[in-house]
Design an enzyme around this catalytic site. Structure first.
Site, PDB file in Angstrom:
ATOM      1  N   SER A   1      -8.326  -3.340  -2.648  1.00  0.00           N
ATOM      2  CA  SER A   1      -9.179  -2.164  -2.495  1.00  0.00           C
ATOM      3  C   SER A   1     -10.242  -2.094  -3.581  1.00  0.00           C
ATOM      4  O   SER A   1     -11.408  -1.780  -3.304  1.00  0.00           O
ATOM      5  CB  SER A   1      -8.330  -0.891  -2.508  1.00  0.00           C
ATOM      6  OG  SER A   1      -7.531  -0.805  -1.346  1.00  0.00           O
TER       7      SER A   1
ATOM      8  N   ARG B   1       0.848  -1.195   0.000  1.00  0.00           N
ATOM      9  CA  ARG B   1       0.000   0.000   0.000  1.00  0.00           C
ATOM     10  C   ARG B   1       0.880   1.240   0.000  1.00  0.00           C
ATOM     11  O   ARG B   1       1.056   1.920   1.010  1.00  0.00           O
ATOM     12  CB  ARG B   1      -0.939  -0.030   1.206  1.00  0.00           C
ATOM     13  CG  ARG B   1      -2.070  -1.014   1.024  1.00  0.00           C
ATOM     14  CD  ARG B   1      -3.096  -0.943   2.121  1.00  0.00           C
ATOM     15  NE  ARG B   1      -4.322  -1.617   1.726  1.00  0.00           N
ATOM     16  CZ  ARG B   1      -5.371  -1.775   2.523  1.00  0.00           C
ATOM     17  NH1 ARG B   1      -5.341  -1.295   3.748  1.00  0.00           N
ATOM     18  NH2 ARG B   1      -6.451  -2.403   2.096  1.00  0.00           N
TER      19      ARG B   1
ATOM     20  N   ASP C   1      -3.887  -1.880  -6.622  1.00  0.00           N
ATOM     21  CA  ASP C   1      -4.431  -2.367  -5.361  1.00  0.00           C
ATOM     22  C   ASP C   1      -5.741  -3.109  -5.584  1.00  0.00           C
ATOM     23  O   ASP C   1      -6.834  -2.548  -5.462  1.00  0.00           O
ATOM     24  CB  ASP C   1      -4.624  -1.192  -4.402  1.00  0.00           C
ATOM     25  CG  ASP C   1      -4.994  -1.633  -2.991  1.00  0.00           C
ATOM     26  OD1 ASP C   1      -5.257  -2.828  -2.791  1.00  0.00           O
ATOM     27  OD2 ASP C   1      -5.018  -0.769  -2.098  1.00  0.00           O
TER      28      ASP C   1
ATOM     29  N   TYR D   1      -3.380  -1.406   8.155  1.00  0.00           N
ATOM     30  CA  TYR D   1      -4.291  -2.461   8.574  1.00  0.00           C
ATOM     31  C   TYR D   1      -4.604  -2.332  10.065  1.00  0.00           C
ATOM     32  O   TYR D   1      -3.857  -1.735  10.839  1.00  0.00           O
ATOM     33  CB  TYR D   1      -3.679  -3.843   8.314  1.00  0.00           C
ATOM     34  CG  TYR D   1      -3.510  -4.173   6.862  1.00  0.00           C
ATOM     35  CD1 TYR D   1      -4.591  -4.592   6.097  1.00  0.00           C
ATOM     36  CD2 TYR D   1      -2.263  -4.081   6.248  1.00  0.00           C
ATOM     37  CE1 TYR D   1      -4.442  -4.916   4.754  1.00  0.00           C
ATOM     38  CE2 TYR D   1      -2.093  -4.394   4.905  1.00  0.00           C
ATOM     39  CZ  TYR D   1      -3.194  -4.813   4.165  1.00  0.00           C
ATOM     40  OH  TYR D   1      -3.035  -5.125   2.841  1.00  0.00           O
TER      41      TYR D   1
ATOM     42  N   GLN E   1      -1.023   2.225  -5.985  1.00  0.00           N
ATOM     43  CA  GLN E   1      -2.465   2.386  -5.773  1.00  0.00           C
ATOM     44  C   GLN E   1      -3.295   1.840  -6.924  1.00  0.00           C
ATOM     45  O   GLN E   1      -4.330   1.212  -6.712  1.00  0.00           O
ATOM     46  CB  GLN E   1      -2.798   3.868  -5.556  1.00  0.00           C
ATOM     47  CG  GLN E   1      -2.472   4.357  -4.159  1.00  0.00           C
ATOM     48  CD  GLN E   1      -2.876   5.808  -3.954  1.00  0.00           C
ATOM     49  OE1 GLN E   1      -2.950   6.590  -4.906  1.00  0.00           O
ATOM     50  NE2 GLN E   1      -3.131   6.171  -2.716  1.00  0.00           N
TER      51      GLN E   1
END
Length: 377
Positions: A134, A123, A131, A231, A128
């Site tokens: 996500s 992350r 990801d 997290y 991004q």
């Protein structure tokens, strides 16, 4: 020219696909050759002809698609026959579920595959666009509200009519990661009164920015409950007891509760006890997004809608992104498109640099061995 293969997903209930005509076209333009197994995109409403129009070749079987592939793109971990069809040294990129699919990881190593787990993509800002956790969690959070609303059987927004007023539904989101935030936003758009909780202090502002009320025991442990990677840490038994006491009274008043808490490589933490479920009104609904890792709700059953003696429904629906497969495939395919760019050097040739921070972090097997630090025996 490096060859990328895309095969049908064979796990039960999996309707997503690892490439779309949009990403095929861009991958071809980037210098890759694409081979797609016939029918691979049907679950996401993509016909073979759409792939062909984008520049892909269609293979009759998975074995045919994989035979000459330098790279295999998958949504889920490949099946045993797919692993055996890989040529030695081939690259595999998928949501491997590496902590739980250990036999597959070991088989990939034995086959000589260089496998990457998309769930291990770090992350960081540069990653991004890759990801996948996500992108899929975002859609899962949306779908959880839709599933909960359907099972609830009443309207979510307040409605004022000549015949009287319909009260708004009360929705409580437990766990405010990507899925939780999208669940909050979706429930708010549908007109519900929304509250949320999470052990990470940074989420309070996010929850409130979406118009929901934040609920948590805000002590010293709460202030340090987030890892550097973003997290949630597993909380102590003492904190969990205090949090349970705080939310117990709140849960009893809710119409829909959505739980989303996951800890990488560990069973999902239990957030809702049988006693808390029993305190809820008949017709209330719990949606357990962590069901595939054991579930956050006591009494939740994988793949089932459990109905308690007091008439509360507990939804253990797995793989919610697969229920909106066109969109989830489109986003996941774009994650893979960005990841594939890392396989090229500055001259545009296929030459993956395994020391690249993103590739290194997500590398699971290489040179006949399992190499990811968290997976080594």
């Amino acid at each position: 020219m490096a060859v990328i293969a895309v095969t049908k997903e064979r796990k039960s209930g999996e309707t997503r696909v690892a490439a779309t005509p949009e990403t095929v076209k861009k991958l071809v333009a980037a210098g890759f050759e694409l081979v797609v197994e016939t029918g691979a995109g049907l679950g996401a409403s993509i016909a073979d002809a759409d792939y062909e129009a984008a520049g892909a070749k269609i293979a009759k079987t998975a074995k045919d698609a994989i035979a000459k592939a330098d790279v295999l793109f998958k949504v889920r971990a490949p099946e045993a026959d797919e692993v055996k069809a890989l040529k030695s040294g081939a690259y595999v990129v998928a949501l491997l579920n590496a902590f739980n699919e250990k036999a597959t990881v070991e088989a990939l190593a034995k086959q000589g595959a260089t496998a990457f787990a998309m769930e291990f993509v770090p992350r960081i800002t540069r990653a991004q666009v890759m990801d996948a956790l996500s992108s899929q969690a975002n859609l899962a959070g949306y779908r959880a509200v839709i599933e909960g609303a359907e099972a609830y059987g009443k309207a979510l927004p307040m409605m004022m009519t000549a015949a009287g007023t319909v009260a708004p539904a009360k929705v409580f989101i437990m766990g405010v990661g990507v899925a939780g935030l999208q669940a909050i936003a979706t429930a708010r758009r549908l007109g519900a009164v929304v509250t949320a909780t999470d052990v990470r202090p940074a989420t309070k502002e996010q929850v409130e920015s979406l118009g929901a009320k934040f609920i948590a025991v805000e002590d010293e442990e709460f202030a340090n409950a987030q890892t550097e990677g973003g997290y949630a840490k597993e909380m102590s038994a003492a904190y969990q007891a205090k949090q349970a006491e705080l939310v117990s009274g709140h849960i009893a008043k809710q119409d829909i509760v959505i739980t989303t808490a996951l800890i990488p490589g560990r069973p999902a933490p239990k957030l809702v006890s049988a006693a808390q479920v029993a305190s809820m009104k008949s017709g209330s609904v719990l949606v357990d997004l962590a069901i595939e890792q054991g579930g956050n709700v006591e009494g939740a059953k994988l793949g089932e809608v459990a109905v308690t003696k007091n008439g509360v429904k507990i939804l253990g629906v797995p793989n919610l992104p697969a229920r909106i497969s066109a969109d989830s495939s489109a986003l996941y395919a774009r994650n893979l498109l960005a990841f594939a760019e890392l396989f090229k050097n500055k001259e545009g040739a296929f030459a993956p640099d395994l020391e690249d921070e993103i590739l290194k972090a997500s590398l699971v097997t290489h040179g006949g061995a399992v190499v990811h630090p968290s997976l080594k025996a």
